[in-house]
Write a protein that holds these residues in place. Structure first.
Motif, PDB file in Angstrom:
ATOM      1  N   ARG A 245      -4.941   9.076   1.874  1.00 15.89           N
ATOM      2  CA  ARG A 245      -4.552   8.034   2.818  1.00 15.89           C
ATOM      3  C   ARG A 245      -3.034   8.038   2.954  1.00 15.89           C
ATOM      4  NH1 ARG A 245      -6.287   4.878  -1.773  1.00 15.89           N
ATOM      5  NH2 ARG A 245      -8.278   4.379  -0.802  1.00 15.89           N
ATOM      6  N   GLY A 246      -2.534   7.496   4.057  1.00 16.15           N
ATOM      7  CA  GLY A 246      -1.108   7.427   4.296  1.00 16.15           C
ATOM      8  C   GLY A 246      -0.439   6.384   3.422  1.00 16.15           C
ATOM      9  N   LEU A 247       0.907   6.453   3.391  1.00 13.89           N
ATOM     10  CA  LEU A 247       1.652   5.484   2.609  1.00 13.89           C
ATOM     11  C   LEU A 247       1.625   4.122   3.287  1.00 13.89           C
ATOM     12  CD1 LEU A 247       4.804   7.583   1.635  1.00 13.89           C
ATOM     13  CD2 LEU A 247       2.875   6.966   0.166  1.00 13.89           C
ATOM     14  N   TYR A 248       1.501   3.081   2.500  1.00 12.55           N
ATOM     15  CA  TYR A 248       1.523   1.727   3.035  1.00 12.55           C
ATOM     16  C   TYR A 248       2.975   1.331   3.305  1.00 12.55           C
ATOM     17  CZ  TYR A 248       1.112  -3.356   3.267  1.00 12.55           C
ATOM     18  OH  TYR A 248       1.183  -4.654   3.668  1.00 12.55           O
ATOM     19  N   ASP A 249       3.245   0.933   4.545  1.00 14.82           N
ATOM     20  CA  ASP A 249       4.615   0.556   4.889  1.00 14.82           C
ATOM     21  C   ASP A 249       4.688  -0.859   5.450  1.00 14.82           C
ATOM     22  OD1 ASP A 249       3.349   0.935   7.257  1.00 14.82           O
ATOM     23  OD2 ASP A 249       4.752   2.423   8.071  1.00 14.82           O
ATOM     24  N   GLY A 250       3.681  -1.690   5.133  1.00 17.07           N
ATOM     25  CA  GLY A 250       3.659  -3.068   5.592  1.00 17.07           C
ATOM     26  C   GLY A 250       4.427  -3.988   4.662  1.00 17.07           C
ATOM     27  N   PRO A 251       4.358  -5.275   4.933  1.00 11.82           N
ATOM     28  CA  PRO A 251       5.084  -6.239   4.106  1.00 11.82           C
ATOM     29  C   PRO A 251       4.489  -6.333   2.702  1.00 11.82           C
ATOM     30  CG  PRO A 251       3.641  -7.358   5.659  1.00 11.82           C
ATOM     31  CD  PRO A 251       3.617  -5.922   6.044  1.00 11.82           C
TER      32      PRO A 251
END
Length: 589
Positions: A496-502
């Motif tokens: 899965r992609g990297l999480y870049d949310g808050p």
């Protein structure tokens, strides 16, 4: 194929024999044929065999010819308080041959903290000089530490041992923790050996023993009362769970209760590589004898796990054995004389544990399972010989009638009646827990290493003639499924992609959250530390003090002030009908 044997001990000259007219029974088929034996090996099987002159003929017409029994659980030298069993390797193996068993696997029990290799050598020296039949050894792990790994490797590579037992009972003496079991099982799996377990909850047993002794119960009935069936059942379930996580084959010794047997059966149906071993005692008798008025008789039945108080248990275990839910049988033969048992006359926890069964095992199983129609002759061979040979990597040298196999054979008369009695058995012990039991089915001729050792009711054994049979690792019967599961068990993460949310600010949020009850006292490792909060229950503020101080110090003395007085107060609102309805503080109903 070569096998390690002992040195410097004279070998018996094997007979040249031909067995004629019998029905050969293996675990998978039965057929009529003759068998020619020479040099302790089966040389020919068939009809109209061409054999040299001077061969002794054994008439087997009307009888079955089966592989010699393999007793996978004996304790012929188990030390206890400086005592050793009455039936040692000589009397024990002599009685085994009389009952149709031509090989045993005995348990090496090292003193806790001592070398496994040293204990193994002691057992070998004693068994080599005393045993009348072939034997092999399990090694029990009585106290685990990481340095034992090298000893396990040496026992496997150099000494021909492929099975190790751990204890879940005998707290502060032999008992392993769950984490130790997990570690041991992983090592055993990597080495290609078999993990065995004595399954009882040792912590509960210790507490129950204390409680019973404090209440004045000191007799043999205290043994079974301190070990209810649930402590065996729970331990079996836990052992299977740990073995499953370690992907290690598991062998449960001494299955004594319905609950334990059911857990093994359920695990086996789910595909677990697990084997259950009921013993002569659990298949042939029950625990009602613990309440005998005769102390010596009651003490004779003391073993662990104890025999079930449920008198229907033997029939139930025979049924599970017959349908394949349980796979192997042993005797757990370990006999202490009445005088030795009497060491515990005032304290049941000191009674030496163990019962007889090495001579009676095969007749009991035939009588309870075959004559009742629960199993056929082929299944009888499987549970008394072949399955053991396959599990412990002795097959087809043992456990099979085939060209090239060892000439360990029994001519079995399914119609012969045998009455078990201490007066006629071949043991040194003065009692028999199966006293007076009548069994249908018994050996009439026993051949060990190609030599007749039982004929016409007479034994012809030679002390020290038994050979040590080494066992190799990774038996196919056990490890094919383990290897397949290792390939299937590769752990893969989810791409899965990297999480870049808050990301929530945990430090700020926890300042207003009270500590959880699970973290009383010292801080919990791995948990964010909470800011200290005001505890109103520990406040020194009282209305009387506040009023008095406000009157005496109108300028704002700190006599009745609070630490949060600087925080603006909200406007007070009267709640007429709070959510959930009105409350009645004068009643708890």
């Amino acid at each position: 194929m070569s096998y390690q044997g002992k040195k410097n001990i004279p070998r018996i000259t094997s007979d040249r024999l031909i067995i004629k007219g019998g029905k050969i029974v293996n675990d998978d088929q039965s057929f009529y044929a003759d068998i020619y034996i020479e040099d302790g090996i089966i040389k020919q099987i068939g009809e109209n065999l061409i054999v040299p002159g001077g061969v002794k003929t054994i008439d087997a017409y009307g009888h079955l010819v089966i592989p010699g029994g393999i007793d996978v659980n004996t304790c012929l030298h188990m030390p206890y308080l400086g005592m050793t069993p009455t039936d040692g390797f000589y009397h024990g193996t002599k009685a085994a041959l009389a009952g149709g068993t031509t090989m045993i696997i005995d348990h090496v029990l090292p003193e806790p903290g001592t070398s496994l290799l040293v204990a193994y050598d002691q057992w070998r020296e004693l068994a080599d000089s005393k045993s009348c039949c072939d034997y092999s050894l399990h090694v029990d792990i009585t106290r685990w530490h990481e340095s034992l790994t090298e000893e396990l490797e040496a026992l496997i590579k150099d000494k021909g041992v492929n099975s190790f037992l751990v204890f879940m009972a005998y707290k502060d003496k032999y008992q392993c923790t769950d984490s130790q079991m997990y570690e041991i099982f992983g090592i055993i799996r990597d080495l290609g050996a078999i993990a065995q377990v004595h399954a009882e909850n040792g912590d509960i047993i210790e507490e129950e023993q204390k409680r019973l002794l404090e209440s004045g119960i000191t007799g043999p009935e205290g043994h079974v009362l301190s070990r209810p069936e649930e402590v065996e059942t729970e331990a079996v379930y836990r052992a299977i769970t740990i073995a499953k996580q370690a992907n290690c084959p598991l062998y449960v010794t001494k299955v004594m209760s319905k609950g334990a047997a059911d857990i093994i059966a359920q695990a086996k149906r789910k595909g677990m590589v697990v084997y259950g071993e009921p013993i002569s005692a659990s298949l042939g008798t029950d625990g009602s004898h613990y309440w005998s008025k005769n102390w010596a008789k009651a003490a004779a039945f003391v073993t662990s796990p104890p025999l079930s108080q449920d008198t229907t248990t033997p029939d139930y275990l025979n049924s599970l054995l017959s349908c394949g839910d349980l796979q192997v049988t042993g005797s757990a033969h370990c006999t202490f004389s009445t005088a030795q048992k009497a060491v515990g006359k005032d304290n049941f926890t000191l009674i030496p544990e163990g019962t007889n069964g090495i001579e009676e095992r095969m007749s009991i199983i035939w009588d309870r399972s075959v004559t009742t129609g629960k199993m056929d002759e082929n299944e009888f061979v499987a549970v008394t010989s072949t399955n053991a040979a396959k599990i412990f990597n002795l097959y087809p040298r043992k456990g099979r009638i085939a060209v090239g196999s060892d000439a360990d054979l029994v001519i079995w008369n399914p119609k012969e009646t045998k009455i078990i009695s201490a007066k006629t058995h071949n043991l040194a012990i003065e009692y028999n827990i199966f006293e007076g039991m009548e069994c249908l089915g018994a050996p009439v001729v026993v051949i060990s290493q190609g030599k007749i050792v039982l004929e016409d009711g007479k034994l012809h054994v030679t002390e020290g003639s038994g050979r040590f049979i080494p066992r190799k690792t990774f038996p196919d019967f056990v490890y094919k499924r383990i290897k397949a599961r290792n390939r299937m068990a590769d752990i893969r993460g989810v791409p899965r992609g990297l999480y870049d949310g808050p990301v929530h600010d945990v430090t700020t949020a926890t300042k207003a959250v009270a500590s959880t009850p699970s973290c009383r006292g010292s801080s919990c490792p791995g948990k964010a530390q909470m800011a200290p909060l005001r505890n109103l229950h520990q406040s020194g503020f009282t209305l009387s003090v506040a009023t008095s101080n406000s009157q005496q110090n109108p300028k704002g003395s700190k006599g009745g002030n609070q630490m949060d007085d600087h925080i603006p107060r909200r406007t007070t609102q009267r709640i007429v009908a709070p959510p959930g309805g009105r409350s009645n503080i004068t009643s708890l109903s």
